[in-house]
Design a protein around this motif. Structure first.
Motif, PDB file in Angstrom:
ATOM      1  N   SER A  44       0.830  -1.204   0.000  1.00  0.00           N
ATOM      2  CA  SER A  44       0.000   0.000   0.000  1.00  0.00           C
ATOM      3  C   SER A  44       0.865   1.255   0.000  1.00  0.00           C
ATOM      4  CB  SER A  44      -0.918   0.016   1.222  1.00  0.00           C
ATOM      5  OG  SER A  44      -1.827  -1.044   1.171  1.00  0.00           O
ATOM      6  N   VAL A  45       1.918   1.251   0.800  1.00  0.00           N
ATOM      7  CA  VAL A  45       2.817   2.399   0.840  1.00  0.00           C
ATOM      8  C   VAL A  45       3.526   2.552  -0.509  1.00  0.00           C
ATOM      9  CG1 VAL A  45       4.934   3.287   1.895  1.00  0.00           C
ATOM     10  CG2 VAL A  45       3.132   2.366   3.338  1.00  0.00           C
ATOM     11  N   ILE A  46       3.933   1.449  -1.113  1.00  0.00           N
ATOM     12  CA  ILE A  46       4.572   1.507  -2.434  1.00  0.00           C
ATOM     13  C   ILE A  46       3.606   2.080  -3.465  1.00  0.00           C
ATOM     14  CG2 ILE A  46       5.385   0.044  -4.332  1.00  0.00           C
ATOM     15  CD1 ILE A  46       6.772  -1.688  -2.209  1.00  0.00           C
ATOM     16  N   ALA A  47       2.348   1.672  -3.410  1.00  0.00           N
ATOM     17  CA  ALA A  47       1.353   2.196  -4.348  1.00  0.00           C
ATOM     18  C   ALA A  47       1.114   3.688  -4.114  1.00  0.00           C
ATOM     19  CB  ALA A  47       0.045   1.429  -4.210  1.00  0.00           C
ATOM     20  N   LEU A  48       1.102   4.103  -2.853  1.00  0.00           N
ATOM     21  CA  LEU A  48       0.898   5.516  -2.547  1.00  0.00           C
ATOM     22  C   LEU A  48       2.063   6.379  -3.008  1.00  0.00           C
ATOM     23  CD1 LEU A  48      -0.665   5.291   1.013  1.00  0.00           C
ATOM     24  CD2 LEU A  48      -1.767   6.129  -1.049  1.00  0.00           C
ATOM     25  N   ARG A  49       3.262   5.815  -3.025  1.00  0.00           N
ATOM     26  CA  ARG A  49       4.440   6.574  -3.448  1.00  0.00           C
ATOM     27  C   ARG A  49       4.660   6.496  -4.960  1.00  0.00           C
ATOM     28  NH1 ARG A  49       9.141   7.126   0.385  1.00  0.00           N
ATOM     29  NH2 ARG A  49       9.536   8.562  -1.307  1.00  0.00           N
ATOM     30  N   ASP A  50       3.759   5.840  -5.691  1.00  0.00           N
ATOM     31  CA  ASP A  50       3.817   5.703  -7.154  1.00  0.00           C
ATOM     32  C   ASP A  50       5.122   5.056  -7.628  1.00  0.00           C
ATOM     33  OD1 ASP A  50       1.305   6.729  -7.639  1.00  0.00           O
ATOM     34  OD2 ASP A  50       2.034   8.799  -7.694  1.00  0.00           O
ATOM     35  N   ILE A  51       5.541   4.021  -6.916  1.00  0.00           N
ATOM     36  CA  ILE A  51       6.729   3.277  -7.303  1.00  0.00           C
ATOM     37  C   ILE A  51       6.289   2.145  -8.222  1.00  0.00           C
ATOM     38  CG2 ILE A  51       8.629   1.839  -6.474  1.00  0.00           C
ATOM     39  CD1 ILE A  51       8.520   3.440  -3.857  1.00  0.00           C
ATOM     40  N   HIS A  52       6.963   2.024  -9.366  1.00  0.00           N
ATOM     41  CA  HIS A  52       6.614   0.997 -10.349  1.00  0.00           C
ATOM     42  C   HIS A  52       7.201  -0.346  -9.922  1.00  0.00           C
ATOM     43  CE1 HIS A  52       5.795  -1.010 -14.083  1.00  0.00           C
ATOM     44  NE2 HIS A  52       7.073  -1.327 -14.185  1.00  0.00           N
ATOM     45  N   ILE A  53       6.362  -1.370  -9.867  1.00  0.00           N
ATOM     46  CA  ILE A  53       6.798  -2.723  -9.562  1.00  0.00           C
ATOM     47  C   ILE A  53       6.629  -3.543 -10.838  1.00  0.00           C
ATOM     48  CG2 ILE A  53       6.377  -4.778  -8.164  1.00  0.00           C
ATOM     49  CD1 ILE A  53       5.169  -2.961  -6.060  1.00  0.00           C
ATOM     50  N   PRO A  54       7.693  -4.205 -11.286  1.00  0.00           N
ATOM     51  CA  PRO A  54       7.554  -4.995 -12.511  1.00  0.00           C
ATOM     52  C   PRO A  54       6.580  -6.154 -12.329  1.00  0.00           C
ATOM     53  CG  PRO A  54       9.762  -5.230 -11.585  1.00  0.00           C
ATOM     54  CD  PRO A  54       9.033  -4.240 -10.751  1.00  0.00           C
ATOM     55  N   SER A  55       5.995  -6.565 -13.423  1.00  0.00           N
ATOM     56  CA  SER A  55       5.020  -7.647 -13.394  1.00  0.00           C
ATOM     57  C   SER A  55       5.684  -8.965 -13.014  1.00  0.00           C
ATOM     58  CB  SER A  55       4.368  -7.783 -14.761  1.00  0.00           C
ATOM     59  OG  SER A  55       3.536  -8.915 -14.797  1.00  0.00           O
ATOM     60  N   THR A  56       4.982  -9.768 -12.256  1.00  0.00           N
ATOM     61  CA  THR A  56       5.498 -11.074 -11.874  1.00  0.00           C
ATOM     62  C   THR A  56       5.374 -12.079 -13.016  1.00  0.00           C
ATOM     63  OG1 THR A  56       3.359 -11.665 -10.939  1.00  0.00           O
ATOM     64  CG2 THR A  56       5.007 -10.766  -9.435  1.00  0.00           C
ATOM     65  N   MET A  57       4.716 -11.707 -14.076  1.00  0.00           N
ATOM     66  CA  MET A  57       4.576 -12.600 -15.228  1.00  0.00           C
ATOM     67  C   MET A  57       5.844 -12.656 -16.076  1.00  0.00           C
ATOM     68  SD  MET A  57       1.865 -14.225 -15.065  1.00  0.00           S
ATOM     69  CE  MET A  57       1.920 -14.976 -16.661  1.00  0.00           C
ATOM     70  N   ARG A  58       6.823 -11.838 -15.774  1.00  0.00           N
ATOM     71  CA  ARG A  58       8.079 -11.856 -16.524  1.00  0.00           C
ATOM     72  C   ARG A  58       8.815 -13.185 -16.362  1.00  0.00           C
ATOM     73  NH1 ARG A  58       8.406  -8.324 -20.483  1.00  0.00           N
ATOM     74  NH2 ARG A  58       8.516  -6.185 -19.796  1.00  0.00           N
ATOM     75  N   VAL A  59       8.787 -13.764 -15.173  1.00  0.00           N
ATOM     76  CA  VAL A  59       9.511 -15.011 -14.915  1.00  0.00           C
ATOM     77  C   VAL A  59       8.936 -16.165 -15.740  1.00  0.00           C
ATOM     78  CG1 VAL A  59      10.170 -16.691 -13.148  1.00  0.00           C
ATOM     79  CG2 VAL A  59      10.259 -14.250 -12.638  1.00  0.00           C
ATOM     80  N   PRO A  60       7.621 -16.445 -15.681  1.00  0.00           N
ATOM     81  CA  PRO A  60       7.100 -17.526 -16.534  1.00  0.00           C
ATOM     82  C   PRO A  60       7.279 -17.235 -18.019  1.00  0.00           C
ATOM     83  CG  PRO A  60       5.455 -16.893 -14.914  1.00  0.00           C
ATOM     84  CD  PRO A  60       6.580 -15.929 -14.800  1.00  0.00           C
ATOM     85  N   GLU A  61       7.191 -15.961 -18.387  1.00  0.00           N
ATOM     86  CA  GLU A  61       7.382 -15.599 -19.787  1.00  0.00           C
ATOM     87  C   GLU A  61       8.799 -15.952 -20.238  1.00  0.00           C
ATOM     88  OE1 GLU A  61       7.859 -11.431 -22.129  1.00  0.00           O
ATOM     89  OE2 GLU A  61       6.114 -11.609 -20.805  1.00  0.00           O
ATOM     90  N   MET A  62       9.794 -15.660 -19.407  1.00  0.00           N
ATOM     91  CA  MET A  62      11.182 -15.995 -19.747  1.00  0.00           C
ATOM     92  C   MET A  62      11.397 -17.506 -19.766  1.00  0.00           C
ATOM     93  SD  MET A  62      13.462 -13.013 -17.860  1.00  0.00           S
ATOM     94  CE  MET A  62      13.537 -13.956 -16.380  1.00  0.00           C
ATOM     95  N   MET A  63      10.683 -18.224 -18.908  1.00  0.00           N
ATOM     96  CA  MET A  63      10.851 -19.674 -18.841  1.00  0.00           C
ATOM     97  C   MET A  63      10.232 -20.370 -20.054  1.00  0.00           C
ATOM     98  SD  MET A  63      10.147 -20.336 -14.785  1.00  0.00           S
ATOM     99  CE  MET A  63       9.591 -21.981 -15.076  1.00  0.00           C
ATOM    100  N   TYR A  64       9.059 -19.931 -20.472  1.00  0.00           N
ATOM    101  CA  TYR A  64       8.329 -20.627 -21.526  1.00  0.00           C
ATOM    102  C   TYR A  64       8.593 -20.098 -22.926  1.00  0.00           C
ATOM    103  CZ  TYR A  64       5.799 -23.197 -18.013  1.00  0.00           C
ATOM    104  OH  TYR A  64       5.481 -24.037 -16.985  1.00  0.00           O
TER     105      TYR A  64
END
Length: 82
Positions: free
Chosen positions: A46-66
């Motif tokens: 919630s604090v990260i969202a309030l500070r507008d910090i970009h978090i990369p998508s967790t779908m990057r890992v399966p995408e790199m694997m497959y």
């Protein structure tokens, strides 16, 4: 900005004060730990969202694997994109 972070932390502490004593009193230690862990993680997010910090998508890992498997199957079966 600091006020909103303080509000999130205060609300998390209030929630913890209401829920944890009853869980500990009933000897639900695993549930108390899980509740505390999820509340802390939720507060941090919630604090990260309030500070507008970009978090990369967790779908990057399966995408790199497959992706190599996808490309191999595409080449093997002569499938074209689109």
């Amino acid at each position: 900005m600091l006020l909103t972070i303080l509000i999130v932390v205060t609300l998390a502490l209030i929630a913890m004060l209401f829920e944890l004593p009853s869980l500990i009193k009933k000897a639900f230690t695993r549930e108390a730990f899980a509740y505390s862990f999820m509340l802390i993680i939720g507060s941090i997010l919630s604090v990260i969202a309030l500070r507008d910090i970009h978090i990369p998508s967790t779908m990057r890992v399966p995408e790199m694997m497959y992706k190599p498997l996808y490309e191999w199957m595409q080449h093997t079966f002569n499938v074209k994109d689109g």
